[in-house]
Scaffold this motif. Structure first.
Motif, mmCIF file in Angstrom:
data_model
loop_
_atom_site.group_PDB
_atom_site.id
_atom_site.type_symbol
_atom_site.label_atom_id
_atom_site.label_comp_id
_atom_site.label_asym_id
_atom_site.label_seq_id
_atom_site.Cartn_x
_atom_site.Cartn_y
_atom_site.Cartn_z
ATOM 1 N N SER A 1 31.448 77.431 34.115
ATOM 2 C CA SER A 1 30.210 77.439 34.899
ATOM 3 C C SER A 1 29.153 78.380 34.310
ATOM 4 C CB SER A 1 30.499 77.816 36.358
ATOM 5 O OG SER A 1 31.334 76.864 36.967
ATOM 6 N N SER A 2 28.869 78.208 33.035
ATOM 7 C CA SER A 2 27.840 79.023 32.392
ATOM 8 C C SER A 2 26.500 78.834 33.089
ATOM 9 C CB SER A 2 27.700 78.626 30.919
ATOM 10 O OG SER A 2 28.853 78.968 30.178
ATOM 11 N N THR A 3 25.755 79.920 33.172
ATOM 12 C CA THR A 3 24.441 79.875 33.823
ATOM 13 C C THR A 3 23.301 79.969 32.823
ATOM 14 O OG1 THR A 3 24.538 82.273 34.183
ATOM 15 C CG2 THR A 3 25.322 80.847 35.976
ATOM 16 N N ASP A 4 23.638 80.085 31.535
ATOM 17 C CA ASP A 4 22.601 80.105 30.515
ATOM 18 C C ASP A 4 22.490 78.705 29.904
ATOM 19 O OD1 ASP A 4 24.869 79.903 28.984
ATOM 20 O OD2 ASP A 4 24.485 81.674 27.751
ATOM 21 N N ALA A 5 22.095 78.609 28.664
ATOM 22 C CA ALA A 5 21.876 77.311 28.019
ATOM 23 C C ALA A 5 23.127 76.728 27.373
ATOM 24 C CB ALA A 5 20.768 77.443 26.974
ATOM 25 N N THR A 6 24.293 77.311 27.630
ATOM 26 C CA THR A 6 25.518 76.851 26.974
ATOM 27 C C THR A 6 25.764 75.365 27.185
ATOM 28 O OG1 THR A 6 26.587 79.032 27.061
ATOM 29 C CG2 THR A 6 28.029 77.109 26.932
ATOM 30 N N ARG A 7 25.699 74.904 28.424
ATOM 31 C CA ARG A 7 26.004 73.494 28.699
ATOM 32 C C ARG A 7 24.978 72.559 28.057
ATOM 33 N NH1 ARG A 7 30.452 72.600 32.354
ATOM 34 N NH2 ARG A 7 30.030 70.392 32.033
ATOM 35 N N SER A 8 23.722 72.947 28.051
ATOM 36 C CA SER A 8 22.714 72.086 27.434
ATOM 37 C C SER A 8 22.917 72.014 25.922
ATOM 38 C CB SER A 8 21.310 72.582 27.764
ATOM 39 O OG SER A 8 21.068 73.863 27.221
ATOM 40 N N ILE A 9 23.348 73.109 25.318
ATOM 41 C CA ILE A 9 23.649 73.098 23.880
ATOM 42 C C ILE A 9 24.830 72.166 23.612
ATOM 43 C CG2 ILE A 9 24.506 74.484 21.955
ATOM 44 C CD1 ILE A 9 22.928 76.850 23.120
ATOM 45 N N LEU A 10 25.867 72.275 24.421
ATOM 46 C CA LEU A 10 27.032 71.405 24.256
ATOM 47 C C LEU A 10 26.650 69.943 24.455
ATOM 48 C CD1 LEU A 10 29.724 73.529 26.139
ATOM 49 C CD2 LEU A 10 29.569 73.168 23.670
ATOM 50 N N ASP A 11 25.812 69.670 25.433
ATOM 51 C CA ASP A 11 25.366 68.295 25.671
ATOM 52 C C ASP A 11 24.580 67.758 24.478
ATOM 53 O OD1 ASP A 11 26.543 68.269 28.146
ATOM 54 O OD2 ASP A 11 24.709 68.743 29.251
ATOM 55 N N ASP A 12 23.769 68.605 23.886
ATOM 56 C CA ASP A 12 22.982 68.207 22.719
ATOM 57 C C ASP A 12 23.901 67.832 21.555
ATOM 58 O OD1 ASP A 12 20.826 67.884 20.917
ATOM 59 O OD2 ASP A 12 21.045 69.961 20.253
ATOM 60 N N TYR A 13 24.886 68.660 21.285
ATOM 61 C CA TYR A 13 25.800 68.374 20.172
ATOM 62 C C TYR A 13 26.694 67.175 20.481
ATOM 63 C CZ TYR A 13 24.595 72.397 17.301
ATOM 64 O OH TYR A 13 23.936 73.291 16.483
ATOM 65 N N ARG A 14 27.029 66.979 21.734
ATOM 66 C CA ARG A 14 27.850 65.816 22.087
ATOM 67 C C ARG A 14 27.074 64.519 21.865
ATOM 68 N NH1 ARG A 14 30.510 65.684 27.961
ATOM 69 N NH2 ARG A 14 28.304 65.914 28.472
#
Length: 337
Positions: free
Chosen positions: A71-84
């Motif tokens: 449950s990261s609250t920074d840009a971690t998930r958006s970065i992962l989504d971009d690479y996915r």
């Protein structure tokens, strides 16, 4: 070593696992070079792209990245989504973590039934892998029997938050063995690659067990169960040291002094208690030699000075450097083992 871990079962492994079912098994047709990279993330956006880009440059191409995000609250998930989106959903798979700390996050990822490969590489979210890291790791283990637990680990090059090299992790030259593993963690999990047989051993750890550190436990269990452990004296990654590290590289004099103080304060006793509880639970998987070593080690911990030193000598325990062995002898004399 960066983290302290505790076990969490995600349901893909039975609570009771026999020695034959753990140490044997079929590959299921998985390609010999197939690697699952296991990464746990939490607010890691500052350095995550550099780590992901280093995966893209790997000379061994047959890998899949599995990420468990707490449950990261920074840009971690958006970065992962971009690479996915760029790599494809089969190349990068993201799960929601249990949000109970890094330790349980990692164990939950290791136990997910969706994660299947011939080899498993542990990864941090803020390092930079050398281009040949996976290839070197797999090449070292590829010739071993599949039913034999195996571990590869290496030295690291240390870098600061800006990526500037600052040195290397300690260089070890003594043999890797259960006698060493009992009293010393050889390398950080971020350098480690294990095979399927080693993963099965790790998954047999009781779900309520206290895991001091998954890298140390991996070294202990692989060597205790008749497996092979390999230490590469050449670095395979840049290990970033910054204010967000859970545990640093332990490379400087000050770091070593802190660890010696922890050992003599009684922390080493607590760590050994936790590791020994797991080893007792997994006794059917241990070799007879390991059980004998363990008996001397456990007996010695509970005796007076003369008997303690005698039994610990019979156990054959040792650490990798002269200074570390002196601290081990001192801890044994003071009953802090």
């Amino acid at each position: 070593m960066k983290t302290q871990l505790t076990e969490k079962d995600e349901g893909c492994v039975a609570k009771s696992v026999s020695a034959s079912s753990v140490l044997q098994g079929e590959s299921g047709g998985i390609d010999r070079a197939n690697v699952a990279i296991l990464m746990c993330t939490y607010n890691g956006s500052s350095f995550l792209r550099e780590q992901l880009d280093s995966f893209s440059r790997q000379t061994l191409r047959n890998w899949t990245l599995y990420v468990s995000d707490d449950s990261s609250t920074d840009a971690t998930r958006s970065i992962l989504d971009d690479y996915r989106r760029r790599w494809g959903e089969d190349r990068l798979v993201v799960f929601d973590g249990p949000c109970q700390g890094f330790g349980k996050n990692f164990i939950s990822l290791l136990k997910r039934p969706e994660v299947q490969a011939r080899y498993y590489a542990f990864s941090d979210q803020d390092d930079i892998w050398f281009d040949d890291k996976l290839e070197r790791s797999v090449d070292r283990l590829a010739s071993l029997p599949e039913q034999q637990p195996a571990l590869y680990c290496s030295r690291t090059r240390l870098i600061d938050a800006e990526g500037n090299p600052t040195g290397f992790s300690p260089l070890f030259s003594r043999p890797l063995s259960f006698q060493n593993a009992l009293v010393q963690s050889i390398a950080g999990a971020n350098t480690m690659l294990i095979n399927q047989a080693a993963r099965r051993v790790l998954l047999s750890v009781p779900e309520n067990a206290t895991v001091v550190a998954h890298d140390w436990l991996t070294y202990i269990l692989v060597t205790a169960c008749g497996g092979r452990a390999f230490y590469d004296s050449g670095a395979t990654l840049d290990y970033r040291q910054h204010g967000g590290n859970l545990i640093g590289a332990n490379a400087g004099f000050k770091d070593r002094v802190v660890r010696i103080r922890k050992m003599l304060s009684g922390r080493f006793i607590e760590w050994n208690d936790a590791n020994l509880e797991i080893l007792r639970a997994l006794s059917p998987l241990l070799t007879q030699e390991a059980r004998t070593i363990l008996e001397h080690f456990e007996t010695g911990r509970n005796l007076g000075l003369r008997g303690r030193l005698r039994e610990l000598h019979r156990a054959g325990i040792y650490r990798q450097t002269h200074g570390a062995n002196i601290s081990l002898i001192l801890a044994a004399c003071l009953g802090r083992v």
